[in-house]
Design an enzyme around this catalytic site. Structure first.
Site, PDB file in Angstrom:
ATOM      1  N   GLY A  86     -49.112  63.929 -27.356  1.00 16.33           N
ATOM      2  CA  GLY A  86     -50.326  63.039 -27.488  1.00 16.33           C
ATOM      3  C   GLY A  86     -51.513  63.787 -27.303  1.00 16.33           C
ATOM      4  O   GLY A  86     -52.489  63.652 -28.118  1.00 16.33           O
ATOM      5  N   ARG A 118     -40.251  73.360 -18.911  1.00 16.72           N
ATOM      6  CA  ARG A 118     -41.683  73.094 -18.472  1.00 16.72           C
ATOM      7  C   ARG A 118     -41.906  73.767 -17.025  1.00 16.72           C
ATOM      8  O   ARG A 118     -43.043  73.958 -16.634  1.00 16.72           O
ATOM      9  CB  ARG A 118     -41.492  71.573 -18.379  1.00 16.72           C
TER      10      ARG A 118
END
Ligand code: AMP
Length: 412
Positions: A392, A37
């Protein structure tokens, strides 16, 4: 309309406040176990530094729930980011307050500052719905956001993983920076390009593969996709709710009884709208829910005392066949209990089939979460077009939801 990116604005001499997703996995010694990330945010950060701006980075890490907890500190991230950038990354031990303001004032062009975890303040996660009902919560959230917003001349959002949330750093902060440049970074630009193009302007034939435990989680996705895709291929435990809706026996397989009527409705609407719904034709069934449990392949009803834990070999053949010739493929959710051998075969086969379809010319998009981790584990990341960084968020995007923290940012 396309969003303005960091490449569209002049950052020279500006202090660029950038929301990133540095929610990296850490071990017990607070060592970063994957810096993916951080690496993913480098192009946007480097672009700002190279063009004479300074960067103020903010992120969440884990779930400290509004408390200052050492195990959720971003300090190890500052160190790793410094190594990757080849320059010192200044670390602020909070994200608001006098000391932060001093560090920001002292920033020179080319400097990089990382603020401490925004979730150390409970204000970060106050929902806007709650804030609208409770004046004191709204004031708390606004005051927290105001203190962050005043740090930057420019706002950049490159945190797709939290783009579906109304966290202060994601929405309230840019809302308070009206009149200043508010743009997206290269990571979000890529997410919007792939997910947005697939949903709004797909190359046909378009196939979606959905799996996972619950039909309830993917209902809105299915409903949004029906009018866009040529076929929806369904695996995982989700399939058993459809089987039960068709009047078949499913033994003790996972099933959401409350959604059987909905599944019946979907079987009808897909047919009526000319969207092919492809269900497994056989299953690997097991006597118990555990790795290497006694198992066999069953093509018909699942006997009492047995449960389906993976799609069977004929289903794999069928799914592979149904992906052939696809020009757009979207995959979200495993085909079985892929965490346990030997029930990982269906998921692995689908991962390979998606990579093969990509080799044959399809644009392939892997939703975050389990399917993304299966693709990564199998070393297939470079054989698919896009692995979403948001679990999500990618699901909500596929539901057709609008993200208010992106809507507020500047259009091209
Ligand atoms: P979801 O979070 O809904 O995407 O579901 C992912 C989870 O579904 C994974 O942990 C899988 O192990 C689980 N899963 C997939 N297929 C099955 C199945 N046939 N029975 C039980 N769990 C399953």
């Amino acid at each position: 309309m396309a969003k303005k990116t960091i490449a569209d604005i002049d950052v020279k001499g500006k202090k660029v406040l950038m929301r990133v997703d540095f929610n990296v996995p850490l071990d017990e010694d607070r060592k970063i176990t994957s810096d993916a990330r951080i690496v993913a945010a480098l192009p946007t950060i480097q672009m700002i530094l190279d063009n004479g701006g300074s960067v103020i980075l903010m992120s969440h890490l884990g779930r400290p729930k509004g408390q200052r907890k050492a195990e959720f500190s971003l300090e190890p991230v500052a160190k790793r980011l410094g190594e990757l950038l080849g320059q010192e990354v200044i670390f602020a031990t909070d994200c608001i307050g006098r000391k932060v303001n001093q560090k920001v004032t002292a920033l020179k062009p080319g400097d990089c500052l990382l603020l401490e975890n925004v979730r150390f303040h409970q204000e970060e996660e106050i929902k806007d719905k709650k804030a609208a009902e409770d004046e004191s919560l709204r004031k708390m959230k606004d005051e927290f956001a105001r203190q962050i917003a005043m740090l930057g001349d420019v706002y950049v959002d490159d945190a797709f993983g939290t783009a579906h949330r109304d966290n202060a750093s994601m929405y309230t902060v840019p809302a308070m920076m009206e009149g200043k440049d508010r743009v997206i970074g290269f990571l979000i630009e890529k997410e919007l390009k792939f997910l947005g193009d697939a949903l709004n302007n797909p190359q046909k034939p378009f196939a979606a593969i959905l799996g996972g435990a619950k039909i309830s989680d993917k209902l809105n996705v299915i409903e949004n996709l029906i009018s866009k895709v040529d076929r929806i291929i369904i695996g995982g435990a989700m399939a058993y709710t459809f089987f039960k809706a068709q009047g078949r026996k499913i033994g003790k397989s996972l099933c959401e009884d409350d959604f059987i009527e909905k599944a019946k409705e979907l079987l009808e609407t897909t047919k009526a709208k000319g969207c092919e719904l492809v269900l497994p034709v056989d299953d690997v069934i097991a006597s118990e829910f555990k790795a290497n449990a006694e198992n066999k392949v069953e093509a018909g009803d699942i006997p009492d005392g047995w449960q389906g834990l993976d799609i069977g070999p004929e289903s794999i053949k069928l799914f592979v066949e149904k992906l052939k010739g696809a020009k757009t493929v979207v995959w979200n959710g495993p085909m079985g209990v892929f965490e346990m051998e030997p029930f990982d075969k269906g998921t692995k086969a689908v991962a390979n089939a998606v990579a093969d379809a990509t080799d044959a010319g399809a644009i392939s998009i892997i939703g975050g979460g389990d399917s993304a981790s299966a693709i990564k584990k199998m070393g297939l990341t470079h054989r698919v077009s896009h692995v979403s960084t948001g679990g999500g968020a990618s699901l909500e995007f596929m539901e057709g939801k609008k993200f208010k923290c992106l809507e507020i940012l500047d259009d091209k």
